[in-house]
Design a protein around this motif. Structure first.
Motif, PDB file in Angstrom:
ATOM      1  N   HIS A 165      10.650 -10.829  -2.015  1.00  0.00           N
ATOM      2  CA  HIS A 165       9.840 -10.558  -3.205  1.00  0.00           C
ATOM      3  C   HIS A 165       8.388 -10.314  -2.827  1.00  0.00           C
ATOM      4  N   GLN A 166       7.913 -11.046  -1.824  1.00  0.00           N
ATOM      5  CA  GLN A 166       6.524 -10.847  -1.410  1.00  0.00           C
ATOM      6  C   GLN A 166       6.329  -9.466  -0.808  1.00  0.00           C
ATOM      7  N   ASP A 167       7.322  -8.998  -0.047  1.00  0.00           N
ATOM      8  CA  ASP A 167       7.256  -7.630   0.482  1.00  0.00           C
ATOM      9  C   ASP A 167       7.139  -6.618  -0.654  1.00  0.00           C
ATOM     10  N   TRP A 168       7.967  -6.797  -1.676  1.00  0.00           N
ATOM     11  CA  TRP A 168       7.940  -5.874  -2.817  1.00  0.00           C
ATOM     12  C   TRP A 168       6.571  -5.890  -3.493  1.00  0.00           C
ATOM     13  N   GLU A 169       6.066  -7.091  -3.734  1.00  0.00           N
ATOM     14  CA  GLU A 169       4.782  -7.192  -4.438  1.00  0.00           C
ATOM     15  C   GLU A 169       3.649  -6.595  -3.606  1.00  0.00           C
ATOM     16  N   ASP A 170       3.628  -6.900  -2.315  1.00  0.00           N
ATOM     17  CA  ASP A 170       2.562  -6.381  -1.459  1.00  0.00           C
ATOM     18  C   ASP A 170       2.612  -4.854  -1.364  1.00  0.00           C
ATOM     19  N   SER A 171       3.822  -4.310  -1.239  1.00  0.00           N
ATOM     20  CA  SER A 171       3.973  -2.858  -1.097  1.00  0.00           C
ATOM     21  C   SER A 171       3.544  -2.134  -2.359  1.00  0.00           C
ATOM     22  N   LEU A 172       3.990  -2.624  -3.505  1.00  0.00           N
ATOM     23  CA  LEU A 172       3.616  -1.994  -4.773  1.00  0.00           C
ATOM     24  C   LEU A 172       2.129  -2.143  -5.033  1.00  0.00           C
ATOM     25  N   GLU A 173       1.585  -3.301  -4.704  1.00  0.00           N
ATOM     26  CA  GLU A 173       0.145  -3.534  -4.868  1.00  0.00           C
ATOM     27  C   GLU A 173      -0.651  -2.501  -4.085  1.00  0.00           C
TER      28      GLU A 173
END
Length: 212
Positions: A165-173
């Motif tokens: 989930h952190q990967d997803w959030e960081d990438s989208l951010e």
């Protein structure tokens, strides 16, 4: 008993070989780039987009929490093409019906395209059509590290591959914050599709196999 088996990715090819197929050839999923002539619209409000079928829309639930946090932070919208209303829980979503005529104009309204997947035997066999479509539209992608996704998305070049989930959030951010990065990744994605995932590239190989 087949003279040849054509598989869309190496995972399916390996399954065919284990089943006894004597000749297995991999031809990836491709798109007809003559249909993909537009560029992302670049609207004021960011749109995190997904395209697929009613049966696969459930996979967006895999990343509903990071999507919710990103949307709240950036005023972004999540837009799903081809999903039944109510497919995603706990997240405000715009649902658009799929049609062949509308799919590309709808995708060109995206800011980022996503392909979340759980890791199962079924999803390992998926051939990443939606990622190829996003890249044909010059959109950056964020995708799960599952199935054919890592063979389509070049991490850090055409988009990002995510495990957590952190990967997803960081990438989208990062993508929603940096318009220049989105543009560079979108152009790199288009070039990759032209080179490896276009009808123009695959059709001669398919014709050759049929003649053989």
């Amino acid at each position: 008993g087949a003279a040849a088996v054509i598989a869309g990715n190496e995972y399916l090819a390996a399954r065919a070989r284990r089943a006894g197929a004597e000749r297995v050839e991999v031809i990836p999923t491709v798109i007809d780039l003559r249909r993909y002539t537009g560029r992302p619209a670049g609207g004021r409000s960011p749109v995190i987009g997904w395209i697929g079928s009613p049966t696969t829309a459930q996979y967006v639930n895999e990343v509903s929490r990071p999507l919710d946090r990103i949307c709240r932070r950036h005023g972004a919208r999540v837009r799903l093409i081809g999903a039944r209303p109510g497919s995603v829980r706990g997240l405000e979503v715009d649902y658009l019906p799929w049609s062949e005529d509308d799919e590309i104009p709808f995708m060109l309204e995206f800011t980022v395209g996503i392909m979340p997947l759980p890791d199962t035997p079924w999803t390992r066999g998926k051939c990443a059509l939606k990622l190829i479509q996003y890249m044909g539209c010059r959109l950056p992608c964020v995708a799960s590290m599952v199935g054919a996704n890592p063979t389509v998305v070049e991490h850090g070049v055409t988009g990002f591959l995510a495990r957590t989930h952190q990967d997803w959030e960081d990438s989208l951010e990062l993508l929603l914050y940096d318009a220049d990065l989105r543009r560079r990744m979108g152009e790199a994605g288009r070039a990759r599709v032209e080179e490896r995932f276009s009808l123009h590239r695959a059709a001669p190989r398919l014709a050759e196999l049929l003649r053989e």
